[in-house]
Structure formats: structure tokens, C-alpha cells
Design an enzyme around this catalytic site. Structure first.
Site, short mmCIF file in Angstrom:
data_model
loop_
_atom_site.label_atom_id
_atom_site.label_comp_id
_atom_site.label_asym_id
_atom_site.label_seq_id
_atom_site.Cartn_x
_atom_site.Cartn_y
_atom_site.Cartn_z
N GLU A 159 5.77 -10.23 -4.00
CA GLU A 159 4.64 -9.56 -3.35
C GLU A 159 3.96 -8.63 -4.36
O GLU A 159 4.58 -7.71 -4.88
CB GLU A 159 5.15 -8.75 -2.16
CG GLU A 159 4.01 -8.19 -1.34
CD GLU A 159 4.49 -7.31 -0.19
OE1 GLU A 159 5.34 -6.43 -0.43
OE2 GLU A 159 4.00 -7.49 0.93
N GLU A 161 10.05 -3.60 8.53
CA GLU A 161 8.96 -4.55 8.25
C GLU A 161 8.67 -4.41 6.76
O GLU A 161 8.28 -3.35 6.29
CB GLU A 161 7.74 -4.22 9.10
CG GLU A 161 6.81 -5.41 9.26
CD GLU A 161 5.68 -5.44 8.27
OE1 GLU A 161 5.93 -5.75 7.08
OE2 GLU A 161 4.54 -5.14 8.68
N LYS A 180 7.74 10.46 9.08
CA LYS A 180 7.47 10.73 7.66
C LYS A 180 6.45 9.72 7.16
O LYS A 180 6.75 8.55 6.95
CB LYS A 180 8.73 10.63 6.80
CG LYS A 180 8.46 11.26 5.43
CD LYS A 180 9.44 10.84 4.36
CE LYS A 180 9.07 9.58 3.66
NZ LYS A 180 7.77 9.59 2.96
N CYS A 197 0.13 -6.23 4.45
CA CYS A 197 1.39 -6.97 4.44
C CYS A 197 1.19 -8.43 4.81
O CYS A 197 1.91 -9.30 4.37
CB CYS A 197 2.42 -6.30 5.34
SG CYS A 197 1.83 -5.97 6.99
O1 TXE Z 1 6.93 1.42 -0.85
P1 TXE Z 1 8.18 2.23 -0.33
P2 TXE Z 1 6.07 1.67 -2.16
C1 TXE Z 1 5.39 -3.18 -0.58
C2 TXE Z 1 4.34 -3.52 -1.63
C3 TXE Z 1 4.45 -2.38 -2.56
C4 TXE Z 1 5.93 -2.11 -2.55
C5 TXE Z 1 6.33 -0.74 -2.99
O2 TXE Z 1 4.72 -4.70 -2.29
O3 TXE Z 1 3.98 -2.69 -3.83
O4 TXE Z 1 6.29 -2.30 -1.21
O5 TXE Z 1 5.51 0.22 -2.36
C6 TXE Z 1 9.52 5.82 2.01
N1 TXE Z 1 14.62 6.42 2.14
N2 TXE Z 1 4.83 -2.55 0.59
O6 TXE Z 1 6.91 2.01 -3.35
O7 TXE Z 1 8.77 3.04 -1.44
C7 TXE Z 1 8.26 6.21 1.25
O8 TXE Z 1 8.24 7.60 1.04
C8 TXE Z 1 13.71 6.61 3.09
C9 TXE Z 1 4.78 -3.37 1.76
O9 TXE Z 1 5.01 2.62 -1.81
O10 TXE Z 1 9.00 1.28 0.40
C10 TXE Z 1 7.19 5.70 2.20
O11 TXE Z 1 7.03 6.60 3.30
N3 TXE Z 1 12.38 6.41 2.92
C11 TXE Z 1 4.44 -2.62 2.94
C12 TXE Z 1 7.80 4.40 2.72
O12 TXE Z 1 9.21 4.53 2.50
C13 TXE Z 1 11.97 6.00 1.70
C14 TXE Z 1 3.56 -1.45 2.85
C15 TXE Z 1 7.32 3.14 2.02
O13 TXE Z 1 7.48 3.29 0.63
C16 TXE Z 1 12.89 5.79 0.65
C17 TXE Z 1 3.73 -0.71 1.63
C18 TXE Z 1 14.27 6.02 0.91
N4 TXE Z 1 15.21 5.82 0.00
C19 TXE Z 1 4.32 -1.29 0.55
N5 TXE Z 1 12.18 5.40 -0.44
C20 TXE Z 1 4.33 -3.36 4.21
N6 TXE Z 1 5.44 -3.85 4.73
O14 TXE Z 1 3.26 -3.47 4.77
C21 TXE Z 1 10.88 5.36 -0.08
N7 TXE Z 1 10.74 5.73 1.21
#
Ligand code: TXE
Length: 497
Positions: free
Chosen positions: A390, A251, A176, A289
């Protein structure tokens, strides 16, 4: 996309069962890059069932490592053939420059090449148990059905860190991508089909995590979840998975220090340090990240160092990633820009000293995109939210130190622990500081580089588990100990008397 079906379940392309779609927005100008099918909860459950059936059927997991190695190499060849079209999709979806997208696709290719080699040479571990009649060995088997959830900053690259080892290990999976950036992954799954990945082995769903999360993670048919994204989501997934005792690797980003000692001197080392601090934080508008968002610089050079950074930050050319003149693109979405703006407002109210940026660009040609100026805050301290949380945007904070121990203490004072940089001309100091830092990757006199052969992951709340390297494959494997006695005899424990 754009009318073609985007969900791939059990080897069939199909639309969402309720006909739902979502617009994928080009953040450079707010236009619709594509319209993509949006899976329902039922579609996601079917995808997991298809992966389960393909695993339990046994044919895929019975393939030899050599066969899977050849397949991974074939995928790498196809990726290179289609590098340009994949790069364009990545740029349209994320806003990053085309140059960066091309590097990403090369990196994706390297990941497949690396695991093609590694799975081809993995051997069982044979153990001498002290009885010549016993053959004892530990073999690796695929962990089973994997759910692979990727973020929007490096859509295909992050997904490849999961799909390549999962395929190499003989697992089946549901991928996904982020609902914000699905395009490159859809195109890539078409390429997997062309390469000969059997139906049901890789399944693909698109949609919001909130809507599909339960189907993908609160599901007893899933054996392993690999997630990259935000801390809050990582926590939610870990809790839900614990109910099923499903293994999880997460991660979750970082708040990464870049420590600069005054002993770097002047000349080339100074120039490289300023350049890498700048690149380390402003590449891809800080949506990385491992971005070096916290500059921790020795007091005696801090004023000059920051002044030089400001001069260079103000020259960064922002623009549409498709324009060859652009050095950096927009933030991924309007929503994300609003988050960055909120963090900047709090930093100002907490007393951080804004020395450049802090607003949207005034250039009228950038008005429709979600651009934000490279921003630097001087005179920060570790109590401030801007230093601790972050932001995932083009924001650099500056903290100053006078003693080596203070630099180490500042560098470790974060709940995260993904990556750090150290710059010094003193090799002994370099080694001391590198070893003292509690981060998953530490660069000494460099920043941001990585290789598919070295593990990537975090200490602390940056997550658990590792991607890449041999450990990145081991995550997708179960170990089985096989004890084979070639000359069985009674244990003799119970005498029968
Ligand atoms: O991330 P989400 P978001 C950090 C960065 C950013 C913050 C939020 O600080 O501002 O996270 O970003 C899926 N069950 N990073 O809101 O929501 C979602 O659909 C299963 C750090 O975009 O965590 C997407 O595919 N899946 C980072 C993925 O999780 C779920 C990179 C990431 O989205 C879900 C990006 C659930 N309940 C953002 N909720 C890094 N580590 O590099 C969401 N998703």
C-alpha cells in the site's frame, strides 16, 4: 489549540501535564496550522481512568436507548450548524479540497443520524425455550471503555464511525486522533460537550501513537479498541491487546483492484469507466484506504484505456485545498511524500513503465506544499512491490488480462481485501466476478460509494471487525442472555437419597 487546552479528561479541558505541544502543519504550504497540546503517557492513562470511572458509575450506561438516540440527533444538528468551520479545519490539516471536506462533514452527520435511528429501534431477542414458565431473552449492553484511534486521511469521518456507535451503545471512550490531523476532532469534542455528552463519557488525548500506545492499548481498564491505520500498527495493537484479552477491531487499508472488461464497449460506459478509474485512484491524492490503485484491464482495450487515463490525469488541477479551482490537494506531510517517492523509485527499478507523473509538480506556486503528480505505471505485474504494497498516494498500476478467470485471480492476489471494482456490460459476468472477489466491499459499474447503513471492513489483512451498519453498532455491545423462570422448581438431578 493555539493556547487553548486540547486534552479533555473527565469533563475538563486541560493542557498536557508536562506542557508539551506539537505543531500541526498545513501540507498545502508547510505553514503551522495550529499548535496543539501533546499528551503524556500519564495524561493518556488518566483519560482511560476517567472513562472507566464514568462507565462504572453506571449513570451513563443506564440512559435509555431513546435518550441516546435524541443526543445523537442533536449532535448531527450541531455538526450541520458548524459544517463550514469544521470543513475549513479539515482542509487546513489534511490538505484535501474544501469541497471534499464539506462532503466529509455531511457524511459524519449521516453517521450520527443513522445510529440515532438504529439505537432507537433495537429490540431484545426473545427465545422460546419450550417451557412457558421461562422468559429467555438476549439483551444488548455496552461493551464498556473503548479506545478509538483514528488516522489522518479522513480524520473526523473515521472518528465518527467509532464515536457515534460507541455513544449509541452507551459506552465511554478515549478518542485519539492522528497527531498529524487533530484539529477537527478537538473542535468536534467541544461540540459534544455543548450537545450534552456527560463529563467522562468522551475523553480526548492528542499525541503520537508510539508515545501513547501503551497507555491506551496495554491497559486492563480498556474493554475494546477500535483502530484504523496502517498494517504494522494494527499488528502491534492486536498483539498488545491479546495480553489482556481485550477485543480489537482493526481497519488496515488495502491494495484495491479495479477490473475493467472490454465488453464495457464505447460511449457512456467507456467514459464513466475512465472517469471512475481516475477518480477512484486520484481522489484525495490516493490517500484513501479503498482507493482503486490496481487497474486490471482486458488486453484488447488496455492501450486505448491507459492513453485516455494519461490524458485526463495530466489535466488534474493541483493546488491548495482552500482554492476553489483546485481539484486535488497535497499529500498529508513531507514524511508521507518521501514514502510515496520511495515506492515510485522501487517501481522504476523493478521495471514498471512510467507513463505519466513520477515526480513533484514543476509549478513554482506549489513548491512549499507536499504535492505529488498523479502517476501511472503500465506493464506492471503482481510480483512488483508497487502492485503489492500500500503506497497511499496518487499511484495507479496497470495489469492486463485476457480471460475472466485471470482477472479474478489477479484481483484476489493481494494480502489485503478491503475493496474492489468491476466494470462490465454483462450482468451474469458481473455477478460471477463480484461473488468471486474476496474483498469487503465490491462495486459493480461504480466505485468509491458507501452508505452508513452498510458494513465497511476488510477480508484478509485489511483487518477484522466491521464499522457502519448494524454490525458497526454490535461491535460496541456485549450480548447477555437472561433466563428468567417465573415458576421455579427443583432441577431434580441429585436425588438426596
Ligand atoms: O499510520 P499509523 P501512519 C496506511 C498507509 C500509510 C501507513 C502508515 O499505507 O502510509 O498506514 O501511516 C496511531 N499504538 N494507512 O504511520 O501509524 C497513530 O498515532 C496505538 C491506512 O500514519 O498506523 C494514528 O492515530 N496507536 C489507513 C493511528 O495510529 C498508534 C489510514 C494511525 O497511524 C500506535 C492511514 C501504537 N503503537 C494510514 N502507533 C487506513 N486504513 O485507511 C501509531 N498509532
Amino acid at each position: 489549540m493555539n493556547g487553548e487546552p486540547d486534552l479533555y479528561v473527565g469533563g475538563q479541558w486541560r493542557h498536557a501535564s508536562d506542557g508539551g505541544t506539537r505543531e500541526s502543519i498545513n501540507p498545502a504550504d508547510g505553514s503551522v496550522a495550529a499548535v496543539v497540546d501533546e499528551a503524556t503517557d500519564a495524561d493518556a492513562r488518566e483519560a482511560v481512568s476517567a472513562a472507566r470511572a464514568a462507565f462504572d458509575d453506571g449513570a451513563w450506561r443506564a440512559t435509555t436507548a431513546a435518550e441516546r438516540s435524541i443526543l445523537l440527533d442533536r449532535i448531527a444538528d450541531i455538526l450541520q450548524r458548524d459544517k463550514e468551520s469544521l470543513s475549513v479545519l479539515e482542509t487546513r490539516d489534511t490538505g484535501k479540497t474544501l469541497v471534499e471536506s464539506r462532503i466529509d462533514i455531511d457524511d459524519v452527520t449521516s453517521v450520527f443520524r443513522y445510529y440515532a435511528k438504529l439505537v432507537g429501534v433495537e429490540a431484545d431477542r426473545v427465545i422460546d425455550v419450550g417451557d412457558p414458565a421461562v422468559i429467555s431473552r438476549v439483551v444488548r449492553e455496552p461493551i464498556g471503555v473503548c479506545v478509538l484511534i483514528a488516522p489522518w486521511n479522513y480524520p473526523l469521518l473515521q472518528m465518527s464511525w467509532k464515536i457515534a456507535p460507541a455513544l449509541g451503545a452507551g459506552c465511554t471512550m478515549v478518542a485519539k486522533p492522528s497527531e498529524v490531523t487533530p484539529l477537527s476532532t478537538i473542535a468536534f469534542v467541544h461540540l459534544l460537550e455543548e450537545a450534552g455528552v456527560p463529563g467522562g463519557v468522551v475523553n480526548l488525548v492528542q499525541g503520537s501513537g508510539a508515545a501513547l500506545g501503551a497507555a491506551l492499548t496495554d491497559n486492563p481498564d480498556v474493554d475494546f479498541i477500535s483502530f484504523t491505520g496502517g498494517l504494522a500498527t494494527g499488528r502491534t495493537i492486536s498483539k498488545v491487546a491479546a495480553e489482556h484479552v481485550t477485543k480489537v477491531a482493526v481497519e488496515l487499508g488495502g491494495k484495491n483492484p479495479h477490473i475493467v472488461f472490454a465488453d464495457i464497449g464505447t460511449g457512456d460506459a467507456w467514459d464513466a469507466s475512465v472517469d471512475q478509474v481516475l477518480t477512484g485512484v486520484f481522489l484525495h491524492s490516493g490517500q484513501v484506504c479503498s482507493a482503486g490503485t490496481r487497474l486490471i484491464v482486458e488486453e484488447s482495450i488496455a492501450d486505448d484505456f491507459v492513453a485516455e487515463l494519461v490524458t485526463r490525469a495530466e489535466k488534474i488541477r493541483m493546488g491548495d485545498g482552500m482554492d476553489a479551482a483546485s481539484e486535488t490537494g497535497p499529500l498529508v506531510s513531507e514524511q508521507h511524500r518521501a514514502k510515496v517517492e520511495g515506492h515510485v523509485a522501487s517501481a522504476i527499478s523493478e521495471g514498471a513503465k512510467l507513463v505519466t507523473g513520477g515526480s513533484r509538480p514543476s509549478d513554482a506556486t506549489l513548491e512549499k506544499g507536499s504535492f505529488y503528480l498523479p502517476t501511472i505505471f503500465d506493464r506492471c505485474d503482481r510480483s512488483m512491490g508497487i502492485v503489492r504494497e500500500e503506497t497511499f498516494g496518487p499511484i495507479l498500476t496497470v495489469e492486463r488480462f485476457t480471460e475472466e478467470a485471470e482477472a479474478i485471480s489477479l484481483g484476489n492476489d493481494t494480502e489485503y481485501g478491503l475493496a474492489a471494482g468491476v466494470r462490465t456490460s454483462d450482468p451474469a459476468r458481473g455477478e460471477r466476478v463480484v461473488r468471486a472477489l474476496r474483498h469487503g466491499t465490491v462495486w459493480l459499474n461504480d466505485f468509491g460509494y458507501y452508505t452508513a447503513a452498510a458494513e465497511w471492513g476488510g477480508f484478509g489483512k485489511s483487518g477484522n471487525g466491521r464499522e457502519l451498519g448494524p454490525t458497526g453498532l454490535a461491535e460496541y455491545q456485549e450480548l447477555k442472555h437472561i433466563w428468567h423462570n417465573t415458576a421455579p422448581k427443583p432441577a431434580g438431578w441429585f436425588k438426596g437419597e
